[in-house]
Design a protein around this motif. Structure first.
Motif, short mmCIF file in Angstrom:
data_model
loop_
_atom_site.label_atom_id
_atom_site.label_comp_id
_atom_site.label_asym_id
_atom_site.label_seq_id
_atom_site.Cartn_x
_atom_site.Cartn_y
_atom_site.Cartn_z
N ILE A 184 27.55 -59.10 29.65
CA ILE A 184 28.35 -58.34 30.67
C ILE A 184 26.84 -57.54 31.11
O ILE A 184 25.67 -57.18 30.10
N ASN A 185 27.03 -57.67 32.36
CA ASN A 185 26.21 -57.02 33.33
C ASN A 185 24.96 -57.47 32.91
O ASN A 185 23.65 -56.74 33.07
N GLY A 186 24.78 -58.97 32.42
CA GLY A 186 23.49 -59.74 32.03
C GLY A 186 22.53 -60.46 31.38
O GLY A 186 22.24 -60.67 30.88
N THR A 187 23.60 -59.19 30.20
CA THR A 187 22.81 -58.60 29.75
C THR A 187 23.62 -59.02 28.27
O THR A 187 24.69 -59.17 28.36
N LYS A 188 23.41 -60.30 27.49
CA LYS A 188 24.34 -60.76 26.12
C LYS A 188 24.54 -59.33 25.48
O LYS A 188 24.62 -58.36 25.24
N ARG A 189 26.18 -59.63 25.15
CA ARG A 189 27.71 -58.75 24.16
C ARG A 189 26.75 -59.05 22.42
O ARG A 189 26.90 -59.67 22.71
N THR A 190 25.81 -58.05 22.29
CA THR A 190 25.77 -57.53 21.28
C THR A 190 26.86 -56.41 19.63
O THR A 190 27.56 -57.25 19.53
N ALA A 191 26.59 -55.73 20.48
CA ALA A 191 27.35 -54.67 19.75
C ALA A 191 28.78 -54.36 21.15
O ALA A 191 28.60 -54.62 21.85
N ARG A 192 29.54 -53.32 20.93
CA ARG A 192 30.86 -53.03 21.35
C ARG A 192 30.01 -52.18 23.07
O ARG A 192 28.77 -51.35 22.79
N LEU A 193 30.62 -52.13 24.27
CA LEU A 193 29.86 -51.65 25.42
C LEU A 193 30.48 -50.38 25.50
O LEU A 193 31.89 -50.39 25.92
N ARG A 194 30.07 -49.54 25.72
CA ARG A 194 31.48 -48.05 26.56
C ARG A 194 31.50 -48.36 28.45
O ARG A 194 31.18 -47.75 28.88
N SER A 195 30.35 -49.92 28.95
CA SER A 195 30.65 -50.31 29.59
C SER A 195 31.98 -50.87 29.86
O SER A 195 32.28 -51.65 31.56
N VAL A 196 32.92 -51.12 29.44
CA VAL A 196 34.15 -51.70 29.38
C VAL A 196 35.18 -50.66 28.92
O VAL A 196 34.96 -49.96 28.24
N GLY A 197 36.55 -49.78 30.27
CA GLY A 197 37.04 -49.66 30.04
C GLY A 197 38.24 -50.61 29.72
O GLY A 197 38.47 -51.17 29.71
N TYR A 198 39.53 -49.89 28.92
CA TYR A 198 40.30 -51.14 27.93
C TYR A 198 41.32 -49.94 28.33
O TYR A 198 41.79 -48.70 27.96
N VAL A 199 42.68 -50.94 28.71
CA VAL A 199 43.96 -50.67 28.69
C VAL A 199 44.78 -51.43 27.79
O VAL A 199 45.29 -52.33 28.59
N PRO A 200 45.26 -50.97 26.62
CA PRO A 200 45.93 -51.95 25.65
C PRO A 200 47.54 -52.00 26.22
O PRO A 200 47.93 -51.14 26.99
N ALA B 23 39.31 -48.50 19.15
CA ALA B 23 38.55 -48.98 19.02
C ALA B 23 37.04 -49.47 20.24
O ALA B 23 36.17 -50.08 20.10
N ALA B 24 37.67 -49.52 21.15
CA ALA B 24 37.45 -49.81 22.41
C ALA B 24 36.48 -48.79 22.79
O ALA B 24 35.06 -49.31 23.41
N LEU B 25 36.70 -47.82 22.63
CA LEU B 25 35.74 -46.65 23.04
C LEU B 25 34.01 -46.84 22.11
O LEU B 25 33.13 -46.10 21.65
N GLY B 26 34.47 -47.79 20.48
CA GLY B 26 33.66 -48.14 20.23
C GLY B 26 34.01 -47.11 18.56
O GLY B 26 32.82 -47.01 17.16
N THR B 27 34.15 -46.50 18.47
CA THR B 27 35.35 -45.88 17.54
C THR B 27 35.73 -46.62 16.04
O THR B 27 36.38 -47.61 16.12
N ARG B 28 35.28 -46.20 14.35
CA ARG B 28 35.84 -47.30 13.30
C ARG B 28 36.37 -46.58 12.85
O ARG B 28 37.11 -45.71 11.59
N VAL B 29 37.71 -46.75 13.17
CA VAL B 29 39.24 -46.00 13.15
C VAL B 29 39.28 -46.16 11.90
O VAL B 29 39.70 -44.57 11.38
N ARG B 30 39.55 -46.75 10.93
CA ARG B 30 39.38 -46.77 10.00
C ARG B 30 38.28 -45.90 8.50
O ARG B 30 38.74 -45.94 7.61
N LEU B 31 37.52 -45.94 9.54
CA LEU B 31 36.15 -44.73 8.54
C LEU B 31 37.01 -43.01 8.72
O LEU B 31 36.94 -42.01 7.89
N VAL B 32 37.55 -43.02 10.24
CA VAL B 32 38.02 -41.63 10.30
C VAL B 32 39.05 -42.04 10.01
O VAL B 32 39.15 -39.83 9.54
#
Lengths: 272, 305, 278
Positions: free
Chosen positions: C72-88, B172-181
């Protein structure tokens, strides 16, 4: 007809009690696999000329033990699937050597509840009572090992052993019910009514009572409908169970909408 | 040669058809099965064979093509599971169980109606156990085409689906629509399973979906290797089973042979059992490829010297 | 409630501007503002259940906010961005799944794309480079499920970094690790922030392990946040104002201890660093 009511009620009560834990513990697949695979035992017994009940009992017990022990070492869904297909393949081999064909399979899978004889009542009653007593005797262990495994572990309970014993109870319920209601019907009863009950209440005691009540109502309504329409009981059991679940889910959603504030706050606290 | 392959094995048309069809089903199931086992969806994979069967029985009653019935049943079942679908794995099995229970009830009705209304004898048996020996060449073409479509869909969603299966949050963090796939996968699985249950029967459908894949996952060190191994094991088990079944007619002249599905299932389960042997697993679980290489080199030394 | 850091020389990677979020009557974020800069190591500190995971999900865009702006990086976050890495917080990978460390890192490059694009030499080079950067080369070909918690954590970090994000989010990466692994991971993340020009933003319920490396802290409690350098935030006056009652911050053997007065509730204090005087 009287026999059908009596035996149907007994089966429904057992399914309601055992099914409560099937749903709670997520054992839907084994609960499907054991009755379904056990029919191979009946086919085998038929071939050897011994009582089908013995064959059923032996195969459901073997299946339960195989699923329980293999499931510990490997993915449990894979273990269940492979044990199931192995039993079914044996059943196919037995059937290929036997002369009786279609009616036999049909009655083992879908049961003949309207044709239950008085002599079948006693074994059903005894095995059913044992299953219910065993479930109540293990009530705390069954609850603890699936809800709070850590606490169960600290109290010296071994989840794998509890799991195995539970599957043996499922095998007992199978042996008792397959000859009268069929392998497919018992599974439906062990899933639909308890899952519906779980949507309606969070309290275990109430949920189990509700599960039994729904299960009995499904069976009674199914027998009555079947008697009226002459259509198979299994059809009505399947449809009524699914309908109960659908209604319960809707009620659950409605209830949750009303309590949304509290519930999200709680789930939030639990999640973070 | 004639000890193993009885006379007429290769010239027999039903046998040739069975070999080709079995291979197609084993290949498609081999790929779909790997993802099924990784996602722990074996129950859905098996339940869909029974739901497909309901569709087949319904088609027989209504009078439409059984193939449409099987595929329609399986896809509708997958849709229902996904609709009820709950995120947690334990609850997911309940959704599968509810759909399976309802489908079973419908099956009972259709089989009853078929038995009373028309002379479709043997429909129960055909529907439950299928037979790889009774297919015609048109079924083979349809199976192959549909199989290719399933594999293409899987190839498109494979990577997002894989990450979503391993960690829904990271996907989801990479933008994948988990439910859809996830939905795309279960529908693809339904088509594959519906097809294999009409072609080879519901027992073999589950056996070929789960067995070779679970075996391959234990033996290999990467998913690509697992898929290749899974397909290979499936084809080998199917062909060997067909051979055994053909030969079994000669084992005891009084009998009428043993079902091919029993042989194939037996081989599939046997292969899975062998894959649990510690020596085979150690190789797959070695921590480092270099360690493994030096180990092999060390053992190869005396022979080469 | 926010103390703005004095030496803001570089452009911020992440800006929270007056962000609010409530679940029913429960306030998770109450007019929260803070900034995170590239090359810096920022700790998100708060006790369990205070809303750290939710805050990270807000940054990822998987949780909506009710008011305020996130840039994020000066622009308002609208959609999910690939400029963020995430470790849950929790990734459980079965030992039966043949996913090697390098396979998992490679998924960070292309798992958002449909289709089976062939991975190039350049892709493989980047995967290798990342595996080396997190010191995971020795188990690059091992199955992920066979690795220890600390080793898995390194692979997940490499996965999150391989697409070269400017912001790396980690949710409680130190929970369930043994003390030695905690030190190693903290040192690794500090090094990543400094050398790769990445803003590292890490949540934790305990701050002591992070004190030596933390450039900045966002201290979250009761929906409110204080941010700045550790010297600016971890002080009696700032934390007392944040909690709404008096707390003392004690320094003992290089460790920080937050102590509440008798009679006050300590529910929102970080658990292991709290001393209730009765």
């Amino acid at each position: 007809m009287i026999n059908a009511w009596e035996v149907g009620t007994m089966v429904a009560v057992v399914a309601g009690v055992v099914g409560f834990f099937v749903v709670l513990r997520g054992s839907a697949f084994p609960a499907h696999a054991i009755p379904n695979g056990a029919f191979a035992g009946a086919a085998g017994a038929n071939l050897m000329g011994i009582s089908p009940l013995l064959g059923l009992g032996a195969f459901s017990l073997l299946g339960a033990v195989a699923i329980g022990t293999l499931g510990r070492r490997t993915r449990s869904d894979v273990a269940t699937a492979l044990v199931l297909v192995l039993m079914l393949a044996l059943g196919a081999a037995f059937l290929s050597q036997s002369t009786e064909y279609e009616p036999q399979i049909f009655s083992l899978l879908f049961g003949e509840i309207l044709g239950v004889s008085t002599s079948q009542l006693t074994p059903v009653l005894i095995i059913g009572a044992v299953c219910i007593l065993a479930t109540f005797a293990m009530f705390r262990q069954l609850m603890l090992t699936c809800l709070v495994p850590d606490i169960a572990h600290s109290k010296g309970l071994r989840p794998a052993v509890v799991d195995l014993m539970f599957l043996v109870i499922v095998a007992g319920a199978t042996t008792m019910t397959v000859p009268v209601v069929g392998a497919l019907l018992i599974f439906t009863l062990m899933i639909g009514p308890p899952a519906a009950a779980r949507c309606l209440t969070h309290r275990p005691g109430v949920a189990m009572a509700l599960s039994v009540a729904i299960s009995v109502s499904v069976v009674w309504a199914a027998i009555a409908s079947s008697f009226q329409s002459n259509w198979p009981v299994g059809f009505f059991v399947g449809v009524f169970s699914a309908a109960w679940y659908g209604v319960a889910r809707l009620a659950h959603t409605a209830l949750r909408a009303r309590r949304t504030t509290l519930a999200t706050a709680i789930s939030y606290t639990a999640a973070s | 040669m004639h000890v193993l392959f009885k006379p007429g094995f290769f010239s027999n048309v039903p046998v040739r058809h069975a070999l080709v069809l079995g291979a197609i089903v084993a290949l498609v199931s081999g790929v779909v099965g790997v993802m099924t086992v990784v996602r722990s969806q074996s129950f859905a994979g098996h339940a869909l064979t029974d739901v497909a069967t309901t569709g087949g029985a319904g088609a027989a009653y209504v009078g439409v093509s059984p193939l449409a019935g099987f595929l329609g049943g399986a896809v509708a079942g997958a849709g229902a599971m996904e609709f009820i679908g709950v995120q947690r794995a334990r609850q997911r099995d309940i959704a599968t169980g509810i759909v399976l229970g309802a489908a079973t009830g419908l099956s009972a009705l259709f089989l009853y109606l078929n038995a009373t209304s028309s002379a479709t004898t043997g429909v129960t048996q055909q529907v439950l156990f299928g037979s790889i020996f009774t297919v015609d060449s048109s079924t083979i073409t349809v199976t192959a085409l549909t199989g290719v479509i399933v594999l293409l869909v899987l190839a498109v969603v494979w990577r997002p689906l894989l990450l979503a299966s391993l960690s829904a949050e990271m996907a989801a963090a990479l933008g994948t629509r988990v439910r859809l796939v996830g939905a795309a996968f279960i529908v693809s699985m339904a088509v594959a399973v519906g097809l294999s249950s009409i072609a080879v029967g519901s027992i073999l459908s589950t056996a070929l979906l789960i067995g070779p894949a679970a075996t391959a996952l234990r033996l290999t060190r990467s998913l690509r290797a697992a898929i290749v191994t899974s397909c290979a094991l499936g084809v080998v088990a199917t062909w060997a089973g067909i051979l055994c079944a053909y030969d079994s007619y000669d084992w005891d002249p009084s009998s009428h042979g043993l079902p091919v599905s029993s042989f194939i299932v037996g081989i599939v389960v046997l292969l899975y059992g062998i894959s649990g042997l510690p020596g085979l697993r150690r190789r797959a679980h070695a921590r480092n490829r270099d360690v493994l290489r030096t180990h092999d080199a060390h053992h190869a030394m005396p022979g080469s010297a | 409630m926010t103390t703005t850091p004095a030496n803001s020389t570089r452009a911020p990677v992440l800006e929270f501007d007056d962000v609010s979020l409530a679940f029913g009557s429960r306030r998770i974020l109450d007019h929260v503002s803070f900034e995170i800069r590239a090359g810096e190591f920022t700790g998100l500190i708060g006790s369990n259940g205070v809303g750290k995971t939710t805050l990270l999900k807000v940054i990822l865009g998987t949780q909506r906010i009710q008011s305020g702006d996130i840039r994020i990086n000066g622009t308002k976050r609208t959609a999910r961005l690939r400029s963020v890495g995430y470790v849950p917080q929790k990734v459980s990978i079965d030992a039966d799944v043949p996913i090697r460390s390098r396979d998992f890192v490679a998924l960070g490059l292309d798992a958002h794309r449909f289709g089976l694009r062939r991975r190039t030499t350049e892709d493989r080079r980047r995967v290798d480079e990342l595996l080396e950067a997190v010191d995971a080369t020795s188990f690059a070909d091992a199955r992920l499920g066979d690795l220890s918690g600390g080793e898995q954590q390194r692979v997940l970090i490499a996965h999150a970094l391989v697409s070269e994000p400017s912001l790396l989010l980690l949710d409680e990466p130190l929970a369930n690790l043994d003390p030695r692994s905690v030190q190693e991971i903290v040192a690794l993340l500090h090094n990543i922030a400094a050398t790769r020009d990445v803003a590292v933003f890490l949540s934790a319920h305990e701050m002591n392990a992070l004190l030596p490396v933390m450039d900045r802290i966002v201290y979250l409690t009761g929906g409110r946040a204080a941010s700045g350098t550790t010297d600016e935030v971890v002080r009696s006056d700032v934390l007392s104002a944040l909690y709404g009652h008096h707390v003392d911050v004690l320094q003992l053997h290089g460790r920080v201890l937050v102590v509440a007065e008798p009679g006050t509730t300590t529910d929102h204090l970080p658990s292991h660093e709290t001393l209730k005087v009765d």
